[in-house]
Design a protein around this motif. Structure first.
Motif, PDB file in Angstrom:
ATOM      1  N   ALA A   1      -6.073   6.069   1.727  1.00 50.29           N
ATOM      2  CA  ALA A   1      -5.553   7.313   2.288  1.00 50.29           C
ATOM      3  C   ALA A   1      -6.642   8.225   2.828  1.00 50.29           C
ATOM      4  CB  ALA A   1      -4.739   8.052   1.240  1.00 50.29           C
ATOM      5  N   SER A   2      -7.867   8.081   2.333  1.00 52.53           N
ATOM      6  CA  SER A   2      -8.912   9.051   2.670  1.00 52.53           C
ATOM      7  C   SER A   2     -10.108   8.467   3.414  1.00 52.53           C
ATOM      8  CB  SER A   2      -9.413   9.734   1.384  1.00 52.53           C
ATOM      9  OG  SER A   2      -9.964   8.769   0.485  1.00 52.53           O
TER      10      SER A   2
ATOM     11  N   ALA B   1      -8.728   6.241   8.668  1.00 51.54           N
ATOM     12  CA  ALA B   1      -8.106   7.388   9.331  1.00 51.54           C
ATOM     13  C   ALA B   1      -8.273   7.308  10.846  1.00 51.54           C
ATOM     14  CB  ALA B   1      -8.719   8.682   8.802  1.00 51.54           C
ATOM     15  N   ARG B   2      -9.408   6.813  11.307  1.00 51.64           N
ATOM     16  CA  ARG B   2      -9.668   6.744  12.750  1.00 51.64           C
ATOM     17  C   ARG B   2      -8.966   5.570  13.409  1.00 51.64           C
ATOM     18  NH1 ARG B   2     -15.587   5.840  15.710  1.00 51.64           N
ATOM     19  NH2 ARG B   2     -14.778   5.901  17.855  1.00 51.64           N
TER      20      ARG B   2
ATOM     21  N   ALA C   1       0.684   6.266   5.199  1.00 50.72           N
ATOM     22  CA  ALA C   1       1.580   5.637   4.230  1.00 50.72           C
ATOM     23  C   ALA C   1       0.980   5.670   2.828  1.00 50.72           C
ATOM     24  CB  ALA C   1       1.885   4.207   4.645  1.00 50.72           C
ATOM     25  N   ALA C   2      -0.318   5.378   2.713  1.00 50.43           N
ATOM     26  CA  ALA C   2      -0.965   5.367   1.399  1.00 50.43           C
ATOM     27  C   ALA C   2      -0.919   6.742   0.749  1.00 50.43           C
ATOM     28  CB  ALA C   2      -2.403   4.891   1.523  1.00 50.43           C
ATOM     29  N   ALA C   3      -0.982   7.782   1.553  1.00 49.60           N
ATOM     30  CA  ALA C   3      -0.962   9.148   1.012  1.00 49.60           C
ATOM     31  C   ALA C   3       0.383   9.511   0.397  1.00 49.60           C
ATOM     32  CB  ALA C   3      -1.318  10.147   2.108  1.00 49.60           C
ATOM     33  N   THR C   4       1.435   8.739   0.692  1.00 47.48           N
ATOM     34  CA  THR C   4       2.760   9.038   0.145  1.00 47.48           C
ATOM     35  C   THR C   4       3.084   8.236  -1.115  1.00 47.48           C
ATOM     36  OG1 THR C   4       4.055   7.322   1.315  1.00 47.48           O
ATOM     37  CG2 THR C   4       3.543   9.335   2.540  1.00 47.48           C
TER      38      THR C   4
END
Length: 287
Positions: A85-86, A91-92, A100-103
């Protein structure tokens, strides 16, 4: 409840882990592979799984992290969700995967649960399989006869079933770059941190005032993640307008086989797929 008694092994190399799996298989023992443990340990506590041995991959170096391979990124199977997520490379180049991973669940689960573990677990309501399918990833599996690569389209085979065989380990996932694509992951749950009732993984590539290309993955609309190919085809070349996107997303439930359960019946999920697809594509397109 607590699990039944079991033997525990923590190998430091993939080869050692494969040897332990082979020995257990030869002895007729039931062995489970432990990644982050966020799926395995609960079912062991409920005694829905009762292995005689657990092989923990947590001490094997080289199974986590993100590397840039030119036209793709390689993500180690033991990479925690919070890293996916990070990580700035993800991210790029793979924004859909990061979103999706952040959820996934909550921060505690994201710090313990692993990307590869979630894929091998293959829960239809899990959030990571649909993005992997939509992006056309390749999954690398190590076994007694060496490594083999499996396309995401062939990896997920049924409820909690994948192409990983007995005695094998998922080691890494190669994902082609989608630099510059818009992306969004939209899911619906009744309460915070619940498994997705329906989820939509959407990516779009915009050129001028049109959608040049789109990719959509569906979560919990069948026993495996699915591509929303009818929506993808309808969006290709469509005008970059809310009306055109809404019309294309009416096809989101085509070819699906959603389950009926306490969270909603199949028809409800088909309706959700249309609504969430529209939201996801609009967000990915920046509208």
């Amino acid at each position: 409840m607590i699990p039944s008694a079991f033997d525990y092994a923590a190998p430091t190399t993939v080869e050692e882990a494969l040897g332990l799996l082979a020995a257990a298989d030869s002895a007729g023992d039931d062995v489970k592979v432990l990644a982050g443990g966020q799926s395995l340990l609960p079912v062991m506590k409920l005694r829905m799984a009762d292995p005689s041995m657990v092989v923990d991959l947590g001490r094997i170096t080289g199974l986590s992290g993100v590397t840039d391979d030119g036209d793709s990124l390689t993500i180690g199977a033991m990479t925690p969700h919070h890293v996916v997520a990070s990580d700035p490379l993800i991210a790029r180049h793979l924004p859909l995967l990061a979103k999706a991973a952040a959820t996934v669940a909550d921060p505690q689960v994201r710090h313990r649960g692993t990307f590869g573990g979630a894929l091998v677990h293959a829960d239809p309501a899990g959030d990571m399989p649909a993005p992997v399918l939509a992006m056309g990833a390749t999954l690398v599996i190590a076994g007694p006869n060496g490594e083999r690569s499996v396309d995401a389209a062939d990896f997920f085979q049924g409820y909690f079933t994948t192409a990983v065989r007995e005695g094998e380990i998922l080691t890494r996932i190669r994902v082609p770059k989608f630099t510059g694509w818009g992306a969004h992951y939209e899911k619906f749950t009744r309460v915070s941190q619940q498994w997705s009732i329906v989820g939509i993984a959407a990516m779009v590539r915009v050129e001028g005032g049109t959608i040049a290309e789109a990719r959509l993955g569906l979560t919990n609309m069948a026993s495996t993640p699915l591509r929303a190919t009818a929506v993808e085809q309808a969006l290709a070349g469509a005008a970059l307008t809310a009306e055109a996107i809404a019309a294309a997303c009416l096809h989101a439930a085509e070819g699906t086989e959603p389950a009926s359960d306490l969270n909603g019946d199949a028809e409800y999920r088909r309706h959700l797929a249309q609504v969430l697809a529209k939201r996801a594509v609009l967000a990915a397109a920046g509208l």
